[in-house]
Design a protein around this motif. Structure first.
Motif, short mmCIF file in Angstrom:
data_model
loop_
_atom_site.label_atom_id
_atom_site.label_comp_id
_atom_site.label_asym_id
_atom_site.label_seq_id
_atom_site.Cartn_x
_atom_site.Cartn_y
_atom_site.Cartn_z
N ARG A 1 -27.07 49.39 3.86
CA ARG A 1 -26.50 50.18 2.76
C ARG A 1 -25.03 49.82 2.54
N LEU A 2 -24.28 49.62 3.60
CA LEU A 2 -22.88 49.23 3.46
C LEU A 2 -22.75 47.88 2.76
N ASP A 3 -23.63 46.96 3.10
CA ASP A 3 -23.52 45.60 2.59
C ASP A 3 -24.11 45.42 1.21
N HIS A 4 -25.23 46.09 0.94
CA HIS A 4 -25.99 45.83 -0.28
C HIS A 4 -26.25 47.06 -1.14
N GLY A 5 -25.83 48.24 -0.69
CA GLY A 5 -26.00 49.44 -1.49
C GLY A 5 -27.27 50.21 -1.14
N ALA A 6 -27.34 51.44 -1.69
CA ALA A 6 -28.44 52.35 -1.36
C ALA A 6 -29.79 51.84 -1.85
N ARG A 7 -29.83 51.20 -3.00
CA ARG A 7 -31.12 50.75 -3.55
C ARG A 7 -31.80 49.78 -2.60
N VAL A 8 -31.05 48.82 -2.09
CA VAL A 8 -31.65 47.82 -1.19
C VAL A 8 -32.03 48.46 0.14
N ALA A 9 -31.18 49.33 0.66
CA ALA A 9 -31.51 50.01 1.92
C ALA A 9 -32.79 50.82 1.77
N ASN A 10 -32.97 51.49 0.63
CA ASN A 10 -34.19 52.25 0.40
C ASN A 10 -35.40 51.34 0.25
N THR A 11 -35.20 50.16 -0.31
CA THR A 11 -36.29 49.19 -0.40
C THR A 11 -36.76 48.78 0.99
N ILE A 12 -35.81 48.52 1.88
CA ILE A 12 -36.16 48.16 3.26
C ILE A 12 -36.89 49.33 3.92
N ALA A 13 -36.40 50.55 3.69
CA ALA A 13 -37.03 51.73 4.30
C ALA A 13 -38.47 51.88 3.82
N MET B 1 -23.90 44.33 -4.66
CA MET B 1 -23.52 44.29 -3.24
C MET B 1 -22.17 44.96 -3.09
N THR B 2 -22.00 45.74 -2.02
CA THR B 2 -20.78 46.50 -1.86
C THR B 2 -19.78 45.88 -0.92
N ARG B 3 -20.16 44.85 -0.19
CA ARG B 3 -19.24 44.25 0.78
C ARG B 3 -19.09 42.75 0.59
N SER B 4 -19.51 42.22 -0.53
CA SER B 4 -19.41 40.81 -0.88
C SER B 4 -19.80 39.91 0.28
N ALA B 5 -18.87 39.09 0.77
CA ALA B 5 -19.25 38.08 1.76
C ALA B 5 -19.49 38.66 3.14
N ARG B 6 -18.91 39.82 3.45
CA ARG B 6 -19.02 40.37 4.80
C ARG B 6 -20.46 40.72 5.11
N GLY B 7 -20.92 40.38 6.30
CA GLY B 7 -22.25 40.73 6.73
C GLY B 7 -23.32 39.74 6.36
N THR B 8 -22.96 38.54 5.84
CA THR B 8 -23.99 37.59 5.43
C THR B 8 -24.66 36.93 6.63
N THR B 9 -23.95 36.78 7.74
CA THR B 9 -24.54 36.19 8.94
C THR B 9 -24.67 37.27 10.00
N VAL B 10 -25.91 37.52 10.44
CA VAL B 10 -26.17 38.52 11.47
C VAL B 10 -26.70 37.82 12.70
N ALA B 11 -26.02 37.99 13.82
CA ALA B 11 -26.47 37.43 15.09
C ALA B 11 -26.97 38.56 15.97
N VAL B 12 -28.12 38.36 16.57
CA VAL B 12 -28.69 39.34 17.49
C VAL B 12 -28.65 38.75 18.89
N ALA B 13 -27.97 39.43 19.80
CA ALA B 13 -27.85 38.93 21.17
C ALA B 13 -29.14 39.18 21.94
N ALA B 14 -29.55 38.20 22.75
CA ALA B 14 -30.76 38.33 23.56
C ALA B 14 -30.49 37.77 24.95
N THR B 15 -30.74 38.60 25.96
CA THR B 15 -30.57 38.13 27.33
C THR B 15 -31.51 38.92 28.23
N ASP B 16 -31.72 38.45 29.44
CA ASP B 16 -32.59 39.16 30.38
C ASP B 16 -32.15 40.62 30.51
#
Length: 325
Positions: free
Chosen positions: A174-186, A1-16
């Motif tokens: 990719r910033l948080d977990h590196g290229a390998r993980v981002a490519n896995t998601i892709a 992981m390239t950013r350690s603790a940063r980015g572990t909680t992701v909130a997505v805003a939802a509104t009308d």
């Protein structure tokens, strides 16, 4: 992981009034339902003021806006009616989250929410090309870049329309977990690994759509000969038309000139070879029709925004083995 603790909680805003595609896209990328993802993965929270209407869908977020303040990363999906001001509660929550130190990213027209919160003042930003002019006119303190996939300004990121929103989400992974993980998601989403859209324009000049047009046979012919010296006269001769007519057809089909298109495809070929082979830059320059390593580096840096060696380190394809980078 390239950013350690940063980015572990992701909130997505939802509104009308938000766009359902961008919201569900963010949930798909940052959700926790894939066994092959590393631990710890993101903790995803969809946050809203209660039941919200997203186009044809009625969604009831699991958390309120107060949860946005606890996020390490806040995602703001597209805002459907850019002529209408976003809700004050949402704007205030976005502003407070960023002030507390959260990384805030908008998808598509979600940039209008970030701009209303003042987060884009003095920064570069992008949004869907159809609304870039409106964003620039309404918020003159924002430097709007309408022709990029996304803009990374560190703690504030913005993306263009739908497909580019996915590019930005993968960029965050990719910033948080590196290229390998981002490519896995892709691969899981059946899309190509994303290109870096923050430093430079990574949108390559497109090929014209298949069909009965004057370049239908010329384009594949040229693509198979990128390693060979090709001039405008060579292309015109192959197409059976004058150089002037060729230029006119290229402008209509690709939005650029024959030579600019050819150079773009050669840089694109160099990108592919950097991602998938161990060839030296000299070998890749010859294979892409760019002659020497010096020429390749000059055009690559200008087009892509980073040197070939840096690009290779970042975008190396994972399929070469478990330890490949």
């Amino acid at each position: 992981m390239t950013r350690s603790a940063r980015g572990t909680t992701v909130a997505v805003a939802a509104t009308d009034g938000m766009l359902s595609f961008e919201l569900t896209l963010a949930c798909e990328v940052f959700g926790d339902d894939a066994a092959e993802l590393p631990e710890p993965w993101y903790r995803l929270a969809v946050c809203g003021p209660g039941a919200v209407r997203l186009g044809r869908f009625l969604v009831e977020p699991e958390h309120g806006f107060d949860r946005l303040a606890e996020a390490d990363t806040l995602i703001v999906p597209g805002w459907a009616d850019v002529a209408r001001e976003p809700p004050g509660a949402l704007v205030a929550a976005v502003r407070a989250a960023h002030a507390r130190g959260a990384r805030v990213a908008s998808l598509c027209t979600g940039a209008f929410v970030l701009a209303a919160a003042g987060l884009l003042d003095g920064r570069r930003a992008t949004t869907h090309w159809a609304h870039a002019g409106e964003l620039a006119a309404r918020y003159p303190a924002v430097t709007v870049e309408p022709d990029v996939l996304y803009v990374d300004e560190g703690s504030v990121l913005t993306s263009a329309g739908k497909a580019a929103a996915l590019d930005l989400c993968l960029h965050l992974v990719r910033l948080d977990h590196g290229a390998r993980v981002a490519n896995t998601i892709a691969r899981r989403l059946v899309v190509p690994p994303q290109r870096d859209g923050g430093q430079a324009q990574f949108v390559m000049t497109p090929l014209p759509d298949p069909g009965n047009h004057p370049l239908a046979e010329l384009i594949p012919w040229a693509m198979e000969r990128l390693d060979q010296p090709l001039s405008v006269e060579d292309l015109a001769r192959q197409a059976g038309m004058s150089s002037r007519h060729l230029a006119r057809h290229f402008q209509a089909a690709t939005g650029t000139t024959p030579l600019r298109w050819l150079l773009t495809q050669r840089v694109r070929r160099a990108q592919e070879l950097l991602e998938t082979t161990d060839d030296t830059v000299d070998v890749i320059a010859a294979a892409a029709g760019l002659g020497t390593a010096t020429t390749l580096r000059r055009h690559f840096q200008r087009t892509v925004g980073v040197p070939p060696d840096a690009y290779r380190r970042t975008f190396r394809v994972v399929s070469r083995g478990p330890d490949a980078r």
